[in-house]
Design an enzyme around this catalytic site. Structure first.
Site, short mmCIF file in Angstrom:
data_model
loop_
_atom_site.label_atom_id
_atom_site.label_comp_id
_atom_site.label_asym_id
_atom_site.label_seq_id
_atom_site.Cartn_x
_atom_site.Cartn_y
_atom_site.Cartn_z
N SER A 22 0.88 -1.26 0.08
CA SER A 22 0.02 -0.03 0.00
C SER A 22 0.71 1.29 0.02
CB SER A 22 -1.08 0.10 1.18
OG SER A 22 -0.15 -0.22 2.38
N HIS A 57 -2.46 -3.11 -5.91
CA HIS A 57 -3.20 -2.88 -4.79
C HIS A 57 -4.66 -2.87 -4.26
CE1 HIS A 57 -3.80 0.70 -1.64
NE2 HIS A 57 -3.62 -0.52 -0.87
N GLU A 76 -5.94 -0.80 -7.44
CA GLU A 76 -5.11 0.09 -8.19
C GLU A 76 -3.81 -0.27 -8.52
OE1 GLU A 76 -3.70 2.69 -4.62
OE2 GLU A 76 -3.88 4.55 -5.74
N ASN A 106 -4.07 6.00 -0.87
CA ASN A 106 -3.43 6.53 0.45
C ASN A 106 -2.99 7.73 0.53
OD1 ASN A 106 -4.25 4.12 2.04
ND2 ASN A 106 -2.64 2.90 0.91
N1 CAA Z 1 -14.70 -10.06 3.79
C1 CAA Z 1 -15.78 -10.44 2.92
N2 CAA Z 1 -16.88 -10.09 3.01
C2 CAA Z 1 -17.11 -9.05 4.02
C3 CAA Z 1 -16.11 -8.79 5.02
C4 CAA Z 1 -14.85 -9.23 4.79
N3 CAA Z 1 -13.90 -9.09 5.61
N4 CAA Z 1 -16.83 -7.53 5.80
C5 CAA Z 1 -17.87 -7.45 5.21
N5 CAA Z 1 -18.33 -8.20 4.28
C6 CAA Z 1 -19.66 -8.32 3.43
C7 CAA Z 1 -20.68 -8.90 4.40
O1 CAA Z 1 -20.49 -10.21 4.50
C8 CAA Z 1 -21.75 -8.26 3.65
O2 CAA Z 1 -22.07 -9.03 2.43
P1 CAA Z 1 -23.33 -9.18 2.08
O3 CAA Z 1 -24.10 -8.07 1.30
O4 CAA Z 1 -23.47 -10.57 1.22
O5 CAA Z 1 -24.34 -9.55 3.38
C9 CAA Z 1 -21.39 -6.94 3.04
O6 CAA Z 1 -20.17 -6.71 3.11
C10 CAA Z 1 -21.73 -5.72 4.07
O7 CAA Z 1 -21.23 -6.01 5.33
P2 CAA Z 1 -22.14 -5.64 6.76
O8 CAA Z 1 -23.44 -5.56 6.23
O9 CAA Z 1 -21.71 -6.44 7.89
O10 CAA Z 1 -21.65 -4.16 7.00
P3 CAA Z 1 -21.41 -2.75 6.07
O11 CAA Z 1 -22.48 -2.65 5.44
O12 CAA Z 1 -21.02 -1.79 7.13
O13 CAA Z 1 -20.14 -3.21 5.15
C11 CAA Z 1 -17.78 -2.89 4.74
C12 CAA Z 1 -19.01 -3.45 5.68
C13 CAA Z 1 -18.00 -3.22 3.40
C14 CAA Z 1 -16.75 -2.92 5.24
C15 CAA Z 1 -18.35 -1.28 4.82
O14 CAA Z 1 -18.44 -0.57 5.97
C16 CAA Z 1 -17.35 -0.41 3.83
O15 CAA Z 1 -17.00 -0.30 2.75
N6 CAA Z 1 -16.49 0.28 4.83
C17 CAA Z 1 -15.20 1.06 3.98
C18 CAA Z 1 -14.32 0.25 3.52
C19 CAA Z 1 -13.10 0.82 2.92
O16 CAA Z 1 -12.97 2.08 2.85
N7 CAA Z 1 -12.01 0.29 2.80
C20 CAA Z 1 -10.84 0.56 2.12
C21 CAA Z 1 -9.92 0.61 3.16
S1 CAA Z 1 -8.32 1.65 2.71
C22 CAA Z 1 -7.50 0.29 1.97
O17 CAA Z 1 -7.95 -0.98 2.00
C23 CAA Z 1 -6.41 0.58 1.37
C24 CAA Z 1 -4.95 0.59 2.27
O18 CAA Z 1 -4.02 0.39 1.64
C25 CAA Z 1 -5.16 0.93 3.77
#
Ligand code: CAA
Length: 290
Positions: free
Chosen positions: A126, A147, A159, A197
């Site tokens: 990342s 990424h 990415e 990031n």
């Molecule tokens: N693996 C697989 N599926 C997952 C999961 C995981 N770890 N966590 C959640 N899900 C799935 C759930 O099973 C659910 O699936 P269904 O639609 O089939 O039921 C779906 O995602 C939605 O989950 P929830 O209803 O439990 O919860 P939510 O609606 O709050 O969604 C989330 C969870 C997808 C994490 C959402 O909160 C989200 O999009 N958050 C932001 C995530 C984000 O910004 N990620 C980028 C981080 S930065 C990065 O990754 C880069 C870096 O280098 C740091």
């Protein structure tokens, strides 16, 4: 337009069975329908990863998005290993090990020996320079950044980051494969933090300053941004989800490599990391996770 495709890629090697590696294995086997071999030095990580995939597959079946009949085939496509010996017949590699430059250099040196010449070696880093990672191999033209975002099965973006020596063919193959995995691709130059990031981490860091300076409570900060800018999580919740140690490490890369004081990590973020309050994974970050 390039004539390059990803159809020659039958087997994907994945290094690291953490959250990211397992997510990449999942989309490789389930969405891209490729054979996958996941390597991790710790058998426990591999066992945990397979269990996690099992749970996701069960959920997909219960939601009617996969049929029970497809499951044996998918599981048959997944193989695990504790050495890279079984990488001798892979057609593409994605490395998703810990974000540590020395460790990545060692892994890529090893992959360069274990994986047939001509095979692309991608890194899910990342924030570490792809050009630097590529320099520990004899095939810098085949090394690229791929990424993924967390959680990989859900997030639509990959990415892609070509290093200074990455060939246009490597870029084209990687784009195709990411698309086979169901992802939308963006391309970023090999520059600190890439695109995601470079923008996300200063936003999170600023939220920690806003908390430290007492402008608002953690709940007010998160609710303001969640409902006010229509994002799924507020910045402090998101930081807990990503891991405060990861956020701090990326801020340090931006600060040291771009040299601008605007990237200085917030002292409160440093304090939380020093305390071992790393977010969801340790049960406590800005919030508590019983
Ligand atoms: N693996 C697989 N599926 C997952 C999961 C995981 N770890 N966590 C959640 N899900 C799935 C759930 O099973 C659910 O699936 P269904 O639609 O089939 O039921 C779906 O995602 C939605 O989950 P929830 O209803 O439990 O919860 P939510 O609606 O709050 O969604 C989330 C969870 C997808 C994490 C959402 O909160 C989200 O999009 N958050 C932001 C995530 C984000 O910004 N990620 C980028 C981080 S930065 C990065 O990754 C880069 C870096 O280098 C740091």
């Amino acid at each position: 337009m390039s004539e390059i495709s990803s159809s020659h890629i039958k087997k994907i090697g994945i290094v690291g069975a953490g959250q990211m590696g397992i997510g990449i294995a999942y989309v490789s086997a389930v969405v891209a329908k490729r054979n996958v071999v996941i390597m991790d030095t710790q058998q426990k990580q591999l066992d945990g990863g397979l269990k996690f995939i099992d749970g996701l597959l069960k959920k997909e079946v219960s939601k009617g998005r996969l049929s029970e009949a497809e499951i044996p085939d998918i599981k048959g496509r997944l193989q695990v290993t504790t050495t890279t010996d079984s990488f001798s017949d892979v057609d593409f590699v994605v490395e998703a090990a810990t974000e540590n430059p020395e460790l990545k250099a060692k892994i890529f040196e090893g992959l360069d020996k274990a994986v047939p010449a001509g095979v692309v070696l991608a890194s899910n880093t990342s924030s570490i320079s792809i050009t630097k990672i590529a320099s520990s191999t004899n095939r810098p033209e085949k090394v690229i950044g791929m990424h993924f975002m967390n959680p990989v099965p859900v997030m639509k973006l990959v990415e892609i980051i070509p290093g200074i020596a990455t060939s246009p063919d490597t870029l084209a193959v990687t784009r195709h494969l990411a698309s086979d995995m169901g992802k939308t691709v963006t391309t970023s130059n090999d520059y600190p933090g890439f695109i995601a990031n470079r923008i996300l981490m200063p936003y999170i860091n600023e939220a920690v300053y806003v908390l430290m300076e007492g402008v608002g409570t953690k709940e007010d900060i998160d609710t303001t941004m969640k409902l006010g800018t229509n994002v799924p999580m507020g910045p402090l919740t998101l930081a807990d989800f990503i891991g405060l140690d990861t956020c701090l490490a990326i801020m340090r890369v931006l600060h040291s490599q771009l040299g601008d004081a605007k990237y200085r990590p917030c002292p409160l973020l440093i304090n939380y990391v020093n305390a071992g309050w790393l977010g969801k994974k340790t049960g406590r970050g800005f919030y508590e996770y019983p």
